[in-house]
Design a protein around this motif. Structure first.
Motif, short mmCIF file in Angstrom:
data_model
loop_
_atom_site.label_atom_id
_atom_site.label_comp_id
_atom_site.label_asym_id
_atom_site.label_seq_id
_atom_site.Cartn_x
_atom_site.Cartn_y
_atom_site.Cartn_z
N PHE A 53 14.25 -12.12 42.01
CA PHE A 53 13.14 -11.84 41.09
C PHE A 53 12.90 -13.03 40.18
N LEU A 54 11.68 -13.12 39.69
CA LEU A 54 11.28 -14.12 38.70
C LEU A 54 10.98 -13.38 37.40
N ARG A 55 11.71 -13.73 36.33
CA ARG A 55 11.57 -12.96 35.11
C ARG A 55 10.16 -13.04 34.53
N HIS A 56 9.50 -14.19 34.67
CA HIS A 56 8.16 -14.31 34.11
C HIS A 56 7.13 -13.50 34.88
N ALA A 57 7.49 -13.08 36.11
CA ALA A 57 6.54 -12.36 36.96
C ALA A 57 6.87 -10.89 37.11
N THR A 58 7.97 -10.44 36.49
CA THR A 58 8.43 -9.06 36.62
C THR A 58 8.84 -8.55 35.25
N SER A 59 8.30 -7.43 34.83
CA SER A 59 8.69 -6.89 33.53
C SER A 59 10.09 -6.32 33.60
N ALA A 60 10.74 -6.23 32.45
CA ALA A 60 12.08 -5.66 32.39
C ALA A 60 12.08 -4.22 32.91
N LEU A 174 4.20 -15.84 43.92
CA LEU A 174 4.57 -17.25 44.00
C LEU A 174 3.36 -18.16 43.79
N ALA A 175 2.16 -17.62 44.07
CA ALA A 175 0.94 -18.39 43.85
C ALA A 175 0.38 -18.19 42.44
N LEU A 185 3.00 -3.78 43.90
CA LEU A 185 3.79 -3.04 44.88
C LEU A 185 5.12 -3.73 45.14
N HIS A 186 5.10 -5.06 45.23
CA HIS A 186 6.35 -5.81 45.44
C HIS A 186 7.34 -5.56 44.30
N ARG A 187 6.84 -5.47 43.09
CA ARG A 187 7.71 -5.28 41.93
C ARG A 187 8.18 -3.83 41.76
N ASN A 188 7.50 -2.90 42.45
CA ASN A 188 7.78 -1.47 42.23
C ASN A 188 7.96 -0.74 43.56
#
Length: 312
Positions: A53-60, A174-175, A185-188
């Protein structure tokens, strides 16, 4: 050394140690049979910042839910229902306050949804990013458990949902496209917990696992452990909207169930799955007695060296 080469080294090193009744390395979960025909299953999964995961792209909050979801998916892939989890997390200073509380809120929301209590774990400081480890425990009748080693020649291969949406979502992230539906959807991811328990109760379902690294890699685990081969019909792959065939086969993190079932019961299984869950069960190929994975288009073999996600 490859990931699976390392796992094989571990298997050999620990082979002389008594297993204490456990069925160990090889499936999505380790299995401990209990008295009375029940069994407990155990799985553990790591998520590492910068790799998973990328922290800037995924919420806690999203990461809290995803950390649990990927483990519940492993339990479901055995045909078991999750009953408890343990959480260990290493946090840097900038994630040790409000970020950590939001993470736990996300973890709790999904725990409540599946009635799965958090019963223990550990916390520590990290000097280089966030690392999360979840151990999930499930329970099922021993006869309901599905293993990778039980595919049989002639079985129909099914995917229990569309593939490629998560891989396409990762491509968006990534883009820098963080707010697309596919990125969300990827994050959840949503684990197929009820579907897995239902498949566990079906004797016509033989082998099962979840799709975490991509069908092109994950299916090979079933083939290797069952000592069989497979033919996959490329035109039957359920490619999710916004994705493409190669991403559907190689992208990973869809967390849909992959299973094999007796061909004589395949139509009934498909119809009853749709009635029960309101979504299709997709036949994508068949198990063969001859080893190897063959990609077919309109019945003709196509040479492809497709592989899913590699951890090393």
């Amino acid at each position: 050394m490859t990931e699976f080469g390392f796992i094989e080294q571990i298997r050999r090193l620990f082979a002389p140690i008594p297993d204490q009744g456990f069925e160990g390395i090889g499936d999505d979960c380790a299995v401990l049979p209990l008295a009375g025909g029940e069994a407990l299953v155990f799985t553990a999964d790591l998520l590492t910042e910068g790799v998973h995961f990328l922290r800037h792209a995924t919420s806690a909050r999203e990461l809290g839910g995803k950390s649990l979801a990927v483990n519940l998916s492993d339990v479901a892939s055995m045909g078991a229902r999750p009953v408890a989890t343990l959480l260990s997390i290493a946090l840097p200073r900038d994630a040790a306050q409000s970020w950590a509380l939001e993470f736990i809120e996300g973890y709790r929301t999904l725990s409540e949804r599946y009635s799965t209590p958090l019963v223990g774990g550990d916390t520590t400081r990290s000097e280089a990013g966030i690392t999360i480890n979840v151990t999930a425990i499930g329970r099922a009748p021993l006869t309901h458990l599905k293993r990778r080693r039980d595919a049989r020649p002639g079985d129909v291969i099914f995917a229990a949902g569309e593939l490629g949406a998560s891989g396409a979502g990762l491509r968006d992230l990534l883009a820098g496209r963080l707010d697309t539906p596919l990125a969300a959807l990827h994050r959840n991811p949503v684990p197929q917990v009820d579907e897995g328990v239902w498949f566990g109760s079906r004797p016509e379902v033989h082998a099962m696992m979840d799709l975490s690294d991509g069908l092109a890699s994950d299916l090979r685990h079933i083939l290797d452990l069952s000592h069989v081969g497979a033919e996959i019909d490329l035109e039957q792959i359920p490619v999710a909207a916004g994705s493409d065939l190669q991403t559907a086969l190689c992208g990973g993190e869809d967390y849909k169930l992959l299973l094999t079932a007796d061909t004589a019961s395949a139509e009934r299984l498909t119809a009853e799955f749709r009635t029960r869950f309101g979504t299709p069960l997709y036949p994508i190929g068949r198990i063969t007695s001859e080893a190897g994975l063959t990609w077919l288009r309109n019945g003709r073999p196509e040479p492809h060296d497709w592989q899913g996600f590699s951890h090393y």
